[in-house]
Design an enzyme around this catalytic site. Sequence first.
Site, PDB file in Angstrom:
ATOM      1  CB  CYS A 102      -0.988  -0.017   1.174  1.00 38.37           C
ATOM      2  SG  CYS A 102      -0.262   0.196   2.814  1.00 38.37           S
ATOM      3  CG  ASN A 115       4.503  -1.711   5.067  1.00 39.36           C
ATOM      4  OD1 ASN A 115       5.573  -2.022   5.560  1.00 39.36           O
ATOM      5  ND2 ASN A 115       3.546  -2.597   4.878  1.00 39.36           N
ATOM      6  CB  CYS A 174      -3.537   1.526   6.972  1.00 38.93           C
ATOM      7  SG  CYS A 174      -3.358   3.026   7.958  1.00 38.93           S
ATOM      8  NE  ARG A 175      -4.521   1.374   1.658  1.00 37.20           N
ATOM      9  CZ  ARG A 175      -4.401   2.059   0.532  1.00 37.20           C
ATOM     10  NH1 ARG A 175      -5.319   1.933  -0.419  1.00 37.20           N
ATOM     11  NH2 ARG A 175      -3.380   2.859   0.326  1.00 37.20           N
ATOM     12  CB  SER A 176       0.412  -3.469   2.781  1.00 36.01           C
ATOM     13  OG  SER A 176       1.170  -2.471   3.412  1.00 36.01           O
ATOM     14  CG  ASP A 211      -4.934   5.104   3.090  1.00 38.81           C
ATOM     15  OD1 ASP A 211      -5.063   4.664   4.260  1.00 38.81           O
ATOM     16  OD2 ASP A 211      -3.924   5.710   2.697  1.00 38.81           O
TER      17      ASP A 211
END
Length: 157
Positions: free
Chosen positions: A12, A15, A17-19, A129
């Site tokens: 993401c 690095n 939150c999402r990933s 995000d």
Amino acid sequence: MAGGQQSVLFVCLGNICRSPIAEAIFRKLVTDRGITSKWMVDSAGVIDFNVGNSPDSRALSCLRQHDTETAHKARQVAKNDFLTFDYMLCMDESNLRDLKRMAAKVQNLKSEIKLLGSFDPQNHLIIQDPYYGTEADFEEVYEQCLRCCTAFLETTT
């Protein structure tokens, strides 16, 4: 790759939150199925802003609510990642553009670069995000990553 180890890098922007959520979910999936030795799993960001930092506290809280832990520290995508990972699964079109631009400078590219959302059975292609959002946005990211990671694992095993 029959009998060998496969590898996936979740990507993401920063690095945090999402990933890392996707990485933690995927690790738990392969652990629960007893196939950790068949997978190398990591996550990274396309920017270096958060390198060395733990994931966002809301991401960690969301993962804990689902009995999932991570000790990940943010890192930036490196040239070597394109030579190491079978799959680089990113969260949105901006990540995809950035990865493809980086990949264009790498010879002997190994990675298949795709949107993680391309595996979503509910056809939600983009994983938004949640950084500027609420806990509910993190939960939505978790649920979408769980669907996508489960479907991705099923297509690769």
